[in-house]
Scaffold this active site. Sequence first.
Site, PDB file in Angstrom:
ATOM      1  N   GLY A  49      57.082 -32.919  15.312  1.00  0.00           N
ATOM      2  CA  GLY A  49      56.039 -33.330  14.365  1.00  0.00           C
ATOM      3  C   GLY A  49      54.684 -32.757  14.731  1.00  0.00           C
ATOM      4  CB  SER A  50      53.174 -30.198  15.142  1.00  0.00           C
ATOM      5  OG  SER A  50      54.317 -29.516  14.678  1.00  0.00           O
ATOM      6  NE  ARG A  51      45.578 -29.945  10.535  1.00  0.00           N
ATOM      7  CZ  ARG A  51      44.779 -30.702   9.808  1.00  0.00           C
ATOM      8  NH1 ARG A  51      44.973 -32.013   9.766  1.00  0.00           N
ATOM      9  NH2 ARG A  51      43.770 -30.183   9.131  1.00  0.00           N
TER      10      ARG A  51
END
Length: 219
Positions: free
Chosen positions: A187-189
């Site tokens: 999970g990240s950006r």
Amino acid sequence: MRNTDTPIAVEGYPFIAGFAAATLLLALLGQFLHCGFFVPATLFFVLTVFTVFFFRNPERATPGDENTVVAPADGEVIFLGKVIEPHTNGEFEKISIFMSVFNVHVNRAPISGKVVDGFYTKGKFFDVRDERASFENEQQGLVLETAAGLRMVVVQVAGLIARRIVCYAKTGDSLSRGRRYGLIRFGSRLDIYLPLGTSIDVVMGQKTVAGETVLGILP
């Protein structure tokens, strides 16, 4: 750069092997000792399957020509707008993509070009849907230059859960549009800063597919 074409990202191998070994060990203990190992064995089996799913590394067909910017990540567009990019202190068109734990987390080059600079910044771990994450979270960035001399910046941002950024590319490397160059775990950006004048082809909330979704056309 290293070979990144395996169907499962190599960074997932230790996790997969560990969970699979635990599943097998607990299943064998339950079989031979007649103890209640079924529930934990099942749990580790589910973790094994999820980890294989998380680190999947599918092939992608990249559309358009060398002026076509493709998404560097699977996910959802959560920011669009003109900003000052803090590393270069230049003004760019910014697109931010949020990757949930269910997205493919392998990142791909949005354009073909040379890595003219790279930077790593230690930081905090805000939820990546919070815009503060772009400026205060741990991040790894690359400055890319096209054959036409246009520059853009692509930044992997760690989040509340994702605290391990992997970047295969380094200064001096040449990247091909759609080529795998890194990943972020769990999970990240990803923030991409495009030259002013780029024709943006995505909208807020749009789903993206790395290497396939067209973000825009360079000026």
